[in-house]
Design a protein around this motif. Sequence first.
Motif, PDB file in Angstrom:
ATOM      1  N   ALA A 143       0.473  -0.880   0.266  1.00  0.00           N
ATOM      2  CA  ALA A 143      -0.235  -0.126  -0.024  1.00  0.00           C
ATOM      3  C   ALA A 143       0.904   1.226   0.266  1.00  0.00           C
ATOM      4  O   ALA A 143       0.481   2.388  -0.256  1.00  0.00           O
ATOM      5  CB  ALA A 143      -0.664  -0.101   1.368  1.00  0.00           C
ATOM      6  N   ARG A 144       2.043   0.753   0.627  1.00  0.00           N
ATOM      7  CA  ARG A 144       3.022   2.401   0.372  1.00  0.00           C
ATOM      8  C   ARG A 144       3.196   2.682  -0.969  1.00  0.00           C
ATOM      9  O   ARG A 144       2.930   4.782  -1.287  1.00  0.00           O
ATOM     10  CB  ARG A 144       4.330   1.815   0.534  1.00  0.00           C
ATOM     11  CG  ARG A 144       3.780   1.991   2.079  1.00  0.00           C
ATOM     12  CD  ARG A 144       5.964   1.099   2.384  1.00  0.00           C
ATOM     13  NE  ARG A 144       6.005   0.719   3.831  1.00  0.00           N
ATOM     14  CZ  ARG A 144       7.119   0.101   4.370  1.00  0.00           C
ATOM     15  NH1 ARG A 144       8.162  -0.301   3.286  1.00  0.00           N
ATOM     16  NH2 ARG A 144       7.111  -0.762   5.625  1.00  0.00           N
ATOM     17  N   TRP A 145       2.815   2.542  -2.329  1.00  0.00           N
ATOM     18  CA  TRP A 145       3.294   3.651  -3.338  1.00  0.00           C
ATOM     19  C   TRP A 145       1.855   4.052  -3.830  1.00  0.00           C
ATOM     20  O   TRP A 145       1.751   5.635  -3.589  1.00  0.00           O
ATOM     21  CB  TRP A 145       3.057   1.744  -4.422  1.00  0.00           C
ATOM     22  CG  TRP A 145       4.691   1.569  -4.558  1.00  0.00           C
ATOM     23  CD1 TRP A 145       5.458   1.350  -4.002  1.00  0.00           C
ATOM     24  CD2 TRP A 145       5.223   1.154  -5.843  1.00  0.00           C
ATOM     25  NE1 TRP A 145       6.814   1.106  -3.781  1.00  0.00           N
ATOM     26  CE2 TRP A 145       6.478   0.570  -5.528  1.00  0.00           C
ATOM     27  CE3 TRP A 145       4.759   1.093  -7.302  1.00  0.00           C
ATOM     28  CZ2 TRP A 145       6.957  -0.221  -6.503  1.00  0.00           C
ATOM     29  CZ3 TRP A 145       5.797   0.737  -7.986  1.00  0.00           C
ATOM     30  CH2 TRP A 145       7.311  -0.259  -7.785  1.00  0.00           C
ATOM     31  N   LYS A 146       0.454   3.643  -3.444  1.00  0.00           N
ATOM     32  CA  LYS A 146      -0.761   4.215  -3.788  1.00  0.00           C
ATOM     33  C   LYS A 146      -0.497   5.161  -2.752  1.00  0.00           C
ATOM     34  O   LYS A 146      -1.411   6.704  -2.644  1.00  0.00           O
ATOM     35  CB  LYS A 146      -1.490   3.696  -3.612  1.00  0.00           C
ATOM     36  CG  LYS A 146      -1.532   2.242  -4.848  1.00  0.00           C
ATOM     37  CD  LYS A 146      -1.821   3.335  -6.332  1.00  0.00           C
ATOM     38  CE  LYS A 146      -3.223   3.231  -6.270  1.00  0.00           C
ATOM     39  NZ  LYS A 146      -3.905   3.479  -7.689  1.00  0.00           N
ATOM     40  N   VAL A 147      -0.391   5.157  -1.318  1.00  0.00           N
ATOM     41  CA  VAL A 147      -0.581   5.977  -0.466  1.00  0.00           C
ATOM     42  C   VAL A 147       0.389   7.080  -0.884  1.00  0.00           C
ATOM     43  O   VAL A 147      -0.219   8.249  -0.357  1.00  0.00           O
ATOM     44  CB  VAL A 147      -0.560   5.328   0.873  1.00  0.00           C
ATOM     45  CG1 VAL A 147      -0.688   6.670   2.191  1.00  0.00           C
ATOM     46  CG2 VAL A 147      -1.636   4.104   1.207  1.00  0.00           C
ATOM     47  N   ASP A 148       2.010   7.418  -0.827  1.00  0.00           N
ATOM     48  CA  ASP A 148       2.704   8.254  -0.384  1.00  0.00           C
ATOM     49  C   ASP A 148       1.581   8.915  -2.586  1.00  0.00           C
ATOM     50  O   ASP A 148       2.167   9.988  -1.871  1.00  0.00           O
ATOM     51  CB  ASP A 148       4.173   6.846  -1.100  1.00  0.00           C
ATOM     52  CG  ASP A 148       5.137   8.731  -1.350  1.00  0.00           C
ATOM     53  OD1 ASP A 148       5.483   9.326  -0.184  1.00  0.00           O
ATOM     54  OD2 ASP A 148       5.776   8.256  -2.171  1.00  0.00           O
ATOM     55  N   ASP A 149       1.960   8.621  -2.864  1.00  0.00           N
ATOM     56  CA  ASP A 149       1.808   9.500  -4.582  1.00  0.00           C
ATOM     57  C   ASP A 149       0.213   9.748  -3.763  1.00  0.00           C
ATOM     58  O   ASP A 149       0.063  11.201  -4.335  1.00  0.00           O
ATOM     59  CB  ASP A 149       1.315   8.291  -5.452  1.00  0.00           C
ATOM     60  CG  ASP A 149       0.903   8.917  -6.539  1.00  0.00           C
ATOM     61  OD1 ASP A 149       1.278   9.467  -7.513  1.00  0.00           O
ATOM     62  OD2 ASP A 149      -0.907   8.964  -7.044  1.00  0.00           O
ATOM     63  N   ALA A 150      -1.052   9.472  -2.940  1.00  0.00           N
ATOM     64  CA  ALA A 150      -2.172  10.053  -3.373  1.00  0.00           C
ATOM     65  C   ALA A 150      -1.967  11.433  -1.892  1.00  0.00           C
ATOM     66  O   ALA A 150      -2.607  12.098  -2.103  1.00  0.00           O
ATOM     67  CB  ALA A 150      -3.067   9.222  -2.260  1.00  0.00           C
ATOM     68  N   ARG A 188       1.255  12.856  -1.862  1.00  0.00           N
ATOM     69  CA  ARG A 188       2.007  14.329  -2.167  1.00  0.00           C
ATOM     70  C   ARG A 188       1.046  14.549  -3.032  1.00  0.00           C
ATOM     71  O   ARG A 188       0.977  15.729  -3.100  1.00  0.00           O
ATOM     72  CB  ARG A 188       3.138  13.457  -2.750  1.00  0.00           C
ATOM     73  CG  ARG A 188       3.894  13.119  -2.067  1.00  0.00           C
ATOM     74  CD  ARG A 188       5.271  12.506  -3.475  1.00  0.00           C
ATOM     75  NE  ARG A 188       6.365  10.967  -1.950  1.00  0.00           N
ATOM     76  CZ  ARG A 188       7.332  12.162  -1.599  1.00  0.00           C
ATOM     77  NH1 ARG A 188       7.291  12.721  -1.520  1.00  0.00           N
ATOM     78  NH2 ARG A 188       8.190  11.596  -0.664  1.00  0.00           N
ATOM     79  N   ALA A 189       0.296  13.785  -3.715  1.00  0.00           N
ATOM     80  CA  ALA A 189      -0.661  14.657  -4.627  1.00  0.00           C
ATOM     81  C   ALA A 189      -1.783  16.146  -3.460  1.00  0.00           C
ATOM     82  O   ALA A 189      -1.929  16.710  -3.921  1.00  0.00           O
ATOM     83  CB  ALA A 189      -2.061  13.928  -5.005  1.00  0.00           C
ATOM     84  N   SER A 190      -2.352  15.185  -2.689  1.00  0.00           N
ATOM     85  CA  SER A 190      -3.033  15.493  -1.713  1.00  0.00           C
ATOM     86  C   SER A 190      -2.394  17.276  -1.133  1.00  0.00           C
ATOM     87  O   SER A 190      -2.417  17.964  -1.030  1.00  0.00           O
ATOM     88  CB  SER A 190      -3.347  15.083  -0.717  1.00  0.00           C
ATOM     89  OG  SER A 190      -3.852  14.330  -0.934  1.00  0.00           O
TER      90      SER A 190
END
Length: 437
Positions: A267-274, A276-278
């Motif tokens: 889950a780290r990839w998606k959470v990190d991307d979300a 940073r975008a947030s």
Amino acid sequence: MQEVRLSRFERIRGRLRRAYESGRESVRAERAEARDGPEESGLASPASPGPEAPPSATVVGAEPPAAMHTSTSSRDDADVPHALRIAAAWSWRLIVIGIVTWALLKIVGTIRIVIIPVAIALLLSALLAPAVGWLLKARFPRSLATAVVLVGGLVAVIGTLTLVVNEFIQGVPDLSDKSSQGVRQIQNWLKTGPLHLSDGQLNTYINEAQSWISGNTKTFTSGALSATATLAEVLTGTILVLFATFFFLRDGKQIWRFLVRLLPVAARWKVDDAGRASWATLGAYVRATVLVAFIDAVGIGIFLVIFDVPFAFPLAALVFLGAFIPIVGAALSGGVAVLVALVDSGLVTALIILGVVIGVQQLEGHVLQPLIMGRAVAIHPLAVIIGIAAGVVLAGIAGALVAVPLIAVLNTAVRRLAARTVPDTPPDAVVVASQAP
């Protein structure tokens, strides 16, 4: 040598096949003996209960098997209509979600003295982060750059508040006299206007108002006590905001990496991307809001100065602060400017200031916000109103201030998490170059 190995393999394979065939023959023979024995004697044994009934046979006294649906696990479920089963399934799931939401709201309400300052610190960090980045490019140490930006922001805020308070103190006596004149004008209008109230009726209403104030003295006293407690909370929250802002500006990336590492690896990839975008959305929202608020304050303040309305600078500052609460805040702060103009300069000037406020609001809503904020942080007005109302109920003015950026951040995070795209590189990824064989 290879042919010898293949021949040995073939011999072993043949032995295994022969053993398997012999085992199958013995099992078939045992099954045939067990089947033929009871048929010849006509008696049943525990190993062979007897001949089975044909499919068309009917057993007297036995209940027909109940028709079972693939989605049911018992006959009771099969007797319940399908629509009712679906409604029940949705109901208990919604009840669980409601209980969890209620518990989260209770927790937030209990520790709001911590959550609200942290949220405000995040807003300030998103606003001041570009300035820290500029100082870092100028070879400032990170701690020094953060301290310089934070102290500079405090000096600007304290200086502005000092000017507002001084101008307000200087203008209060004159405004009080004009307010008394305005009250007398209202009394005369009540007498000579369409209501035609007599002196006795006015005195009655004034006496009732005084009686109501006298009867609610205890309420006002308790309100003063609660105001003292609120002052202590404000001081505590201010200190927490300063410390949290400093560490968010200095160690924000390290804090985010630590939080991401607590999650499962998948889950780290998606959470990190979300995340940073947030954060990018929050920064864009805060900077755009500050720019829009500044334009609103300057526009209304210029007309207040032109028409010689008192407290022009404090009212412009109030408009600037009110613009951080979209739709509602700017309208309320503009309404205060209109009331001051009405009391000081009369009805005509008040109507002109009202037109200016409405014009600035239309310019903000249809030109400035779409142009400056863009579609990345665009939020429907209904969502804004509901969010502000919920924020006021949960945390008062601070909740209204935090509600809209929170909705913008959640909107971006949910869209990124629901997207099917995979980020290019995970956080803390280590790329190892492979050597050619």
